[in-house]
Design a protein around this motif. Structure first.
Motif, PDB file in Angstrom:
ATOM      1  N   UNK A 233       0.837  -1.207   0.000  1.00 44.54           N
ATOM      2  CA  UNK A 233       0.000   0.000   0.000  1.00 44.54           C
ATOM      3  C   UNK A 233       0.871   1.257   0.000  1.00 44.54           C
ATOM      4  N   UNK A 234       1.890   1.233   0.856  1.00 47.52           N
ATOM      5  CA  UNK A 234       2.785   2.386   0.932  1.00 47.52           C
ATOM      6  C   UNK A 234       3.456   2.630  -0.409  1.00 47.52           C
ATOM      7  N   UNK A 235       3.947   1.559  -1.028  1.00 45.52           N
ATOM      8  CA  UNK A 235       4.646   1.725  -2.305  1.00 45.52           C
ATOM      9  C   UNK A 235       3.704   2.246  -3.387  1.00 45.52           C
ATOM     10  N   UNK A 236       2.473   1.756  -3.385  1.00 42.96           N
ATOM     11  CA  UNK A 236       1.491   2.272  -4.345  1.00 42.96           C
ATOM     12  C   UNK A 236       1.323   3.784  -4.177  1.00 42.96           C
ATOM     13  N   UNK A 237       1.178   4.188  -2.918  1.00 44.79           N
ATOM     14  CA  UNK A 237       1.003   5.620  -2.632  1.00 44.79           C
ATOM     15  C   UNK A 237       2.211   6.434  -3.071  1.00 44.79           C
ATOM     16  N   UNK A 238       3.395   5.911  -2.738  1.00 47.48           N
ATOM     17  CA  UNK A 238       4.602   6.694  -2.987  1.00 47.48           C
ATOM     18  C   UNK A 238       4.944   6.765  -4.476  1.00 47.48           C
TER      19      UNK A 238
END
Lengths: 289, 419
Positions: A233-238
């Motif tokens: 999720x974090x990587x998608x956001x970033x």
């Protein structure tokens, strides 16, 4: 080799631990070995194949676009060559973890004047070759005359690279460190405008590096998802944050504005977004645990 | 290969007490391979399964837990790395998580331990950046505070104490945005510059994507071997009239906030003050001393012989002139009748690109019950202070530093409980 040196460190660690008064009589060496053995077991065959397919496709396109660029260049079509320059290079930048695994081919194709050892040497010298020398000819000298041999050499090198990558063995390390390396490239030279000092097309390379890293993430997504959903999720956001910022600097024809048009605030925001992406991206190695 | 005993060791959740055996003094970089433990420390997750205690055995250790945060009445260390951060989060919960995450990590840093123990997976970056490995705790203190802008950003202005506001403009201020303000501060002080820097670097990294550094400043302080007040880069003793850090009554009056969620905390004022060393160095000693109102060598006030001799600012000589010139720094500061606890450090950061002069000066840091104490002194100095000729204030920030933390709690809990 690496495996054994790691093991010996652990044994040394075990000796130190023995001096710490551990009440339980256990064989402290065997636990880390078990863990290490697990590292080797993760099956990434499908992912490695997918990445190789991607890289080979990029290299096919790179060769085609380089042929086109060299053709325009040698025909003396300065404007045509300028237009073809940055888009052609994106294929190389996307697959740089693979492209740069062949010793001196990477500097021969992608070496910058600043990479040439002796200060001042390079502009007229044979030792500086590749795209950036032709960039210099086009944007700085506004000519193609006298640079034909360099153009020929670039095409020959691109062909050699294309042939070599067919044989490359993609390893988990290559993918995982490759993704972070692509971001590091952005952080150290693209964001500072030091990659394309004559054409100022740094944002094309920037975008391509990000796409290359994003591709690796996409390929590893399901494996990562099984290990740490939050990281995904974090990587998608970033990734989205970086892509959104880059989109602000797109031109109507799908290209990017000149690096020189970016303000200090723009580059700072881009740089921060890349760094915030890089931290979680560097955790992708957990899939090997 | 694996015996049942090994299994037990591998699968057991390692207690903090056991962990200390591995990470305590003497054990260098022990790789813990137990899967039970490895699962808990999620790579960069820094999940800490219980609150971390202050080590009883670490060398040169300042305690984290207590009524007040460390780094305020802690004896001044020789180095500072001060960082002002912007928050990137917009929800109270996300911010709370940052402070919850930092709390046990700060205890570990102050114990001289790694942020996160090494894991066997060498394919990921280490949780601790590693440059403090082999160095002891070095009296590291960490002081965390929140700036006025934080309350606006998070929409919690109702909890912003009236006292917490940007400082007013003072005469001759030349504040630069890049050294001014900030949502959160981390003041890391230690007797080793690398330990101080390591702490800030790793705390910022642990909160990647949630905070970013706005500005930072390293500084140093050197203490004479024989003891005594350190000298600033103008070679004068700095901090002579500080309240004694052991005088609880005085500290209560001058330093500690006594109401609201900040009770037991203190306001930190930071000023980046450039000192024009070139002009100072061509000033006669007599004029230098008249600028301070003290003798350089002894630190004594004009008309006195010893540094700590009390003085009367209004005392005049037989001709009716002030013994301590009424434009001197010490005269004006004393006149204000306001006090604070100063904890300043010198800095030398290279060369000013526009002038070629030393980029050097003082990272002024003071703690007070109310930022007005600083404002009162600064207003008293005003345009009169002879020192103005030699200094320029370049940066400014004010932070409300949380009260101390009790075991099981976290930094700023009182603020979040008040939400």
């Amino acid at each position: 080799m690496k495996y054994y040196s790691f093991l010996s460190v652990l044994i040394a660690g075990g000796i130190l631990m023995a001096g710490c008064g551990n009440a339980e009589k256990v064989n402290k060496d065997s636990a880390p070995v078990t863990e290490q053995a697990k590292l080797e077991e993760v099956d990434l065959t499908a992912e490695l194949t997918a990445y190789k397919d991607f890289a080979l496709d990029q290299m096919d396109q790179f060769l085609i676009e380089t042929e086109n660029f060299v053709k325009l260049f040698k025909a003396g079509d300065i404007e045509g060559a300028k237009a073809a320059y940055a888009p052609a290079r994106m294929y190389f930048e996307r697959s740089e973890p693979i492209a740069e695994s062949f010793g001196d081919l990477d500097p021969r194709i992608d070496g910058r004047l600043a990479d040439i050892q002796e200060e001042g040497k390079g502009k007229g010298e044979e030792e500086w070759t590749g795209y950036h020398k032709l960039e210099y000819a086009l944007w700085e000298e506004n000519t193609t005359a006298g640079y034909e041999a360099i153009a020929d050499q670039l095409l020959a090198d691109a062909k050699e690279l294309h042939a070599l990558v067919q044989t490359v063995e993609v390893t988990p390390d290559l993918m995982i460190t490759g993704a972070v390396d692509l971001l590091n490239e952005v952080s150290t030279s693209k964001i500072t405008g030091e990659e394309e000092i004559y054409s100022h097309t740094d944002l094309y390379d920037f975008k391509a590096n990000i796409e290359g890293a994003e591709k690796i993430f996409e390929i590893l997504r399901s494996k990562l998802d099984a290990k740490d959903k939050e990281l995904v999720t974090t990587l998608d956001e970033k990734f989205k944050a970086v892509d959104d910022l880059l989109a602000l600097h797109e031109t109507a024809n799908g290209g990017y504005i000149s690096y020189e048009e970016l303000t200090g605030e723009n580059t700072k925001a881009l740089s921060a977004a890349v760094n915030q992406l890089g931290e979680p991206l560097s955790q992708m190695g957990i899939i090997l645990e | 290969m694996t015996t049942s005993n090994d299994e037990k060791w591998i699968n057991k959740k390692i207690s903090r007490r056991d962990m200390l055996k591995f990470t305590g003094i003497g054990a260098v970089g022990v790789a813990i391979g137990a899967s039970g433990f490895g699962g808990v420390i999620k790579a960069m997750g820094y999940d800490v399964f219980e609150s971390v205690a202050d080590s009883k055995t670490a060398f040169n250790k300042v305690d984290f837990y207590g009524r007040h945060q460390s780094g305020i009445i802690t004896p001044v260390q020789t180095h500072i790395y001060f960082a002002s951060l912007n928050v990137l989060v917009s929800s109270k919960k996300d911010l709370q998580e940052v402070f919850k995450k930092w709390t046990p990590l700060i205890v570990r840093l102050m114990n001289g331990e790694l942020m996160v123990d090494l894991t066997p997976n060498t394919r990921v970056p280490t949780g601790d950046t590693g440059e403090a490995e082999g160095l002891n705790a070095s009296n590291l203190s960490i002081t965390v505070g929140v700036g006025p802008s934080l309350f606006d950003k998070l929409g919690i202005t109702n909890l912003k104490p009236a006292e917490l506001a940007d400082l007013p403009h003072f005469p001759k201020d030349q504040l630069q945005e890049e050294f001014t303000g900030g949502d959160i501060c981390i003041q890391a002080c230690a007797d080793d510059p690398q330990v101080a820097f390591h702490a800030v670097r790793n705390l910022v990294r642990a909160a990647s994507g949630k905070v970013e550094i706005k500005w930072s400043q390293a500084g140093f302080n050197s203490f004479p071997a024989a003891g005594g007040t350190p000298r600033n880069l103008f070679a004068f003793k700095d901090g002579t009239v500080n309240p004694a850090i052991t005088d609880e009554k005085d500290l209560k009056e001058v330093v500690w906030v006594d109401k609201g969620w900040l009770k037991g905390g203190s306001y930190l004022v930071a000023r980046k003050i450039q000192m024009h060393l070139e002009t100072w160095d061509r000033t006669s000693l007599k004029d230098q001393e008249a600028t301070f109102g003290r003798y350089r060598d002894s630190g004594a006030a004009f008309g006195k012989t010893k540094e700590f001799d009390d003085f009367d600012v209004d005392a005049k000589d037989e001709k009716g002139a002030y013994i301590m010139p009424d434009t001197s720094h010490v005269h004006l500061a004393r006149k204000s009748n306001a006090r604070m606890l100063r904890r300043s450090y010198s800095y030398a950061s290279g060369v000013m690109t526009n002038t070629g002069a030393h980029d050097a000066g003082l990272l002024f840091v003071s703690f007070q019950k109310n930022p007005d104490q600083f404002t009162t002194v600064q207003n008293s100095l005003g345009r009169m202070d002879k020192m103005n000729e030699y200094i320029t204030h370049r940066g400014s920030a004010v932070f409300a530093c949380f009260p101390g933390v009790q075991k099981g709690s976290y930094l700023g809990e009182a603020l979040f409980n008040a939400l």
